[in-house]
Each structure stands twice: as C-alpha cells, then as structure tokens.
Design an enzyme around this catalytic site. Structure first.
Site, PDB file in Angstrom:
ATOM      1  N   LYS A  44      46.434  38.583 135.742  1.00 53.43           N
ATOM      2  CA  LYS A  44      45.153  39.067 136.258  1.00 53.43           C
ATOM      3  C   LYS A  44      44.480  39.898 135.170  1.00 53.43           C
ATOM      4  O   LYS A  44      45.166  40.583 134.404  1.00 53.43           O
ATOM      5  CB  LYS A  44      45.393  39.917 137.512  1.00 53.43           C
ATOM      6  CG  LYS A  44      44.160  40.630 138.060  1.00 53.43           C
ATOM      7  CD  LYS A  44      43.122  39.658 138.604  1.00 53.43           C
ATOM      8  CE  LYS A  44      41.861  40.392 139.083  1.00 53.43           C
ATOM      9  NZ  LYS A  44      40.798  39.408 139.443  1.00 53.43           N
ATOM     10  N   CYS A 127      33.468  38.856 134.064  1.00 57.45           N
ATOM     11  CA  CYS A 127      33.671  39.168 135.482  1.00 57.45           C
ATOM     12  C   CYS A 127      32.315  39.342 136.167  1.00 57.45           C
ATOM     13  O   CYS A 127      31.513  40.193 135.767  1.00 57.45           O
ATOM     14  CB  CYS A 127      34.482  40.434 135.695  1.00 57.45           C
ATOM     15  SG  CYS A 127      34.607  40.816 137.458  1.00 57.45           S
TER      16      CYS A 127
HETATM   17  O1  IRO Z   1      36.388  39.799 141.094  1.00 53.49           O
HETATM   18  C1  IRO Z   1      37.234  39.567 140.219  1.00 53.49           C
HETATM   19  O2  IRO Z   1      38.264  40.250 140.078  1.00 53.49           O
HETATM   20  C2  IRO Z   1      36.952  38.446 139.324  1.00 53.49           C
HETATM   21  C3  IRO Z   1      37.036  38.522 137.951  1.00 53.49           C
HETATM   22  I1  IRO Z   1      37.719  40.127 136.989  1.00 53.49           I
HETATM   23  C4  IRO Z   1      36.630  37.419 137.169  1.00 53.49           C
HETATM   24  O3  IRO Z   1      36.668  37.430 135.919  1.00 53.49           O
HETATM   25  N1  IRO Z   1      36.193  36.314 137.805  1.00 53.49           N
HETATM   26  C5  IRO Z   1      36.112  36.242 139.141  1.00 53.49           C
HETATM   27  O4  IRO Z   1      35.688  35.219 139.675  1.00 53.49           O
HETATM   28  N2  IRO Z   1      36.511  37.316 139.901  1.00 53.49           N
END
Ligand code: IRO
Length: 308
Positions: A44, A127
């Site tokens: 993650k 993100c």
């Molecule tokens: O909401 C998120 O944690 C997230 C991340 I960091 C990302 O890079 N892409 C996404 O669809 N969700």
C-alpha cells in the site's frame, strides 16, 4: 509457460502482481501475497504517520468496475520498513509504494524505505482521494522537483505511478520530465480520478467520502490505461519498462497491455473482487492466449501492437 519478466533489471517470477492498494495494507495481507502466485509483493502507498483513511463506505464494486476513496489508509512507513526485510523470504520482489502528504514526506520515507531493502520503489504521484491535495502527476513542475529529490535518496530502481493523461501534449510534457529525471520504470495508470457512481434505486452516491467522488478502476478504465501505456511506450520503447495497470480482468486484457508495451501488469479491482486465486486464473488465461498466438513469453509480444 514461463511468465517471468524483468523490470529495471529485477526478475519477477510472474508478470501478474497486485496493484498498490489492493490487498496490501497489513502484514497479513502482504504475507498472503507472498504465499500467492502474485509475481511481486506491492505495498500500500505509505505515509509518514499511520492513517485510518476516509470514512466508510469508501470502496464500491459495480458491474463495470470499482470506485474508491480510501484516503491512504496504511500502517505508516516505519511499519513497512520493519516488514520489508521479512517479506523478502517469499522469493519474489518487494515493491514499496511511497506516498506522502507533502514533498518532504516523500523524501523522508523513500530514504528510510530504501535502506529496508525493497527490490523496487514505486513513487505514487497520483492519489486522487486526498481532499484539498491535487494529484502531483497533473503538475509537471511539482512532479519534476519531487522526482529529483526522491531520486537522490534512493539506490534501488525507482519508478513513478502516474495518473491517466488524456491529451498527447500532456504525454509529451510528462515524458520529458521522466526522461530527464532518472526514472527507471513507469506504473501506468492509477485510478481515473474523481468519477461519480450513482445508485438510482436509493438515489444516492455509493461511497461516503468527498460527496461520492472517487477513483475509478476495473473494466471501465481499460481503454484509458491502454492508451497511456501505448503513449509512453511509443516515446521510450525498450528504454523504460512499463507496468500496466487498469482494467485487467482476464488473460486477454493482460495480453492487450503487453501488446501496448507493458512488461508486466498489476491488478486492483479484480483482486479485491475475486481474491488471491485470481493470479492462477490469469496465468492460465494468458498462457492460453500466448500459446494460441505463437508467442513464447510475455516479452515476445511486448509493444507489438499494429496500426492499421
Ligand atoms: O484512496 C487511496 O488510498 C488511493 C490511492 I493512495 C491511490 O493512489 N489510488 C487510489 O485509487 N486510491
């Protein structure tokens, strides 16, 4: 068939791996990836501090794909720095996804994570779900500054995870940034930011954060993902490996990514929806299509898409 590939000099035993965010927040999830047929363990995206993320519901699958606004829930980078050495026992590459809430965070995290011994570092410039924080990848100057600073503190091969671009002028600008900053691989694409899914029966949005807006994944984004893989492949060809992400649900989808120029593929939505058994299915399906087409390996068809 041998589905192993090489990315920035690192051997990956299967061209299928999880996408950052999918099944990779906790130790248990990461170890399960280690025991699965995933070709790598991608973490993650991590931040300085541990985060709970956005309020639930924050992920929703729908027939064409998924929408999420997770909000970067993660254990914090020190926990991943502790975990990474032991994840190496699974005999597959560990790819650390590095994020941050400001530029300095990325540098701090990357320096420490690099020392914990990942095989590759994927810097998340895309993100879409942090209220008030635009995706860095949509700002070429900010991207260049950040990549240069992180590059200086990283010793392992370093890639960037980019958002989708929708105009060739933007592909050109970002390709120039990538070309002059020492990036070793690309991960394309992050979710398609700030879509909106509606439940017409309940007359509601389907996720709680940000009024229902979130990143789209799954089948609906495949043509956008393929376009971005192809756009960067045509600009770099063999000089810069690409990990394709977006809309891979079947072996044929993966084959399409390879044809467009991907060296490997990551899976997000289908991994969340189907679980870890998906890797074996995808291997079987890709092997069948490569056999039928007379390709001896994933690398043999890389970039071979024909124009009319
Ligand atoms: O909401 C998120 O944690 C997230 C991340 I960091 C990302 O890079 N892409 C996404 O669809 N969700």
């Amino acid at each position: 068939m041998d589905l192993s590939v090489t990315i920035a000099g690192v051997r990956v035993p299967s061209c299928f791996m999880n996408a950052a965010g999918a099944h990779c927040v906790t130790r248990e999830e990461l170890e399960a990836l280690g025991r699965s047929r995933s070709g790598a363990i991608v973490t993650k995206s991590m931040t300085l501090e541990p985060r709970q993320g956005n309020p639930e519901p924050r992920y929703c699958g729908f027939p064409g794909g998924s929408i999420n606004s997770m909000g970067l829930p993660n254990l914090g980078y020190l926990a991943y720095a502790d975990l990474i050495p032991s994840l190496r026992r699974f005999g597959k590459p560990v790819i650390a996804s590095v994020a941050g809430l400001c530029e300095d965070d990325f540098v701090t995290i990357a320096a420490v994570i690099d020392k914990s011994g990942p095989d590759l570092i994927e810097v998340n410039l895309s993100c879409p779900n942090l209220p008030g924080k635009p995706q860095i990848g949509y700002d070429p100057e900010a991207s260049e500054r950040l990549i240069r600073r992180v590059r200086q503190v990283v010793t392992v091969p370093m890639g960037v995870k980019l958002p989708p671009y929708f105009d060739p002028a933007h592909h050109d600008i970002m390709a120039q940034v990538i070309g002059r900053t020492g990036v070793d691989f690309l991960s394309l694409i992050n979710s398609v930011g700030n879509g909106l899914v509606v439940d017409p029966e309940r007359e509601t949005v389907v996720i709680k954060p940000k009024g229902g807006f979130g990143g789209l994944g799954g089948p609906v984004i495949k043509p956008i993902a393929l376009a971005n893989v192809r756009a960067f492949w045509t600009r770099f060809e063999d000089r810069l490996p690409i990990i394709g992400t977006g809309g891979v649900t079947t072996g044929i989808d993966a084959f399409e990514h390879l044809l467009c120029g991907a060296s490997a593929v990551q899976i997000g939505t289908v991994l969340v929806e189907e679980g870890l058994g998906v890797f074996e299915r995808l291997e079987q399906e890709l092997t069948a299509v490569l056999d039928r087409k007379g390709y001896a390996s994933p690398a043999a068809c890389r970039g071979k898409l024909k124009e009319l």
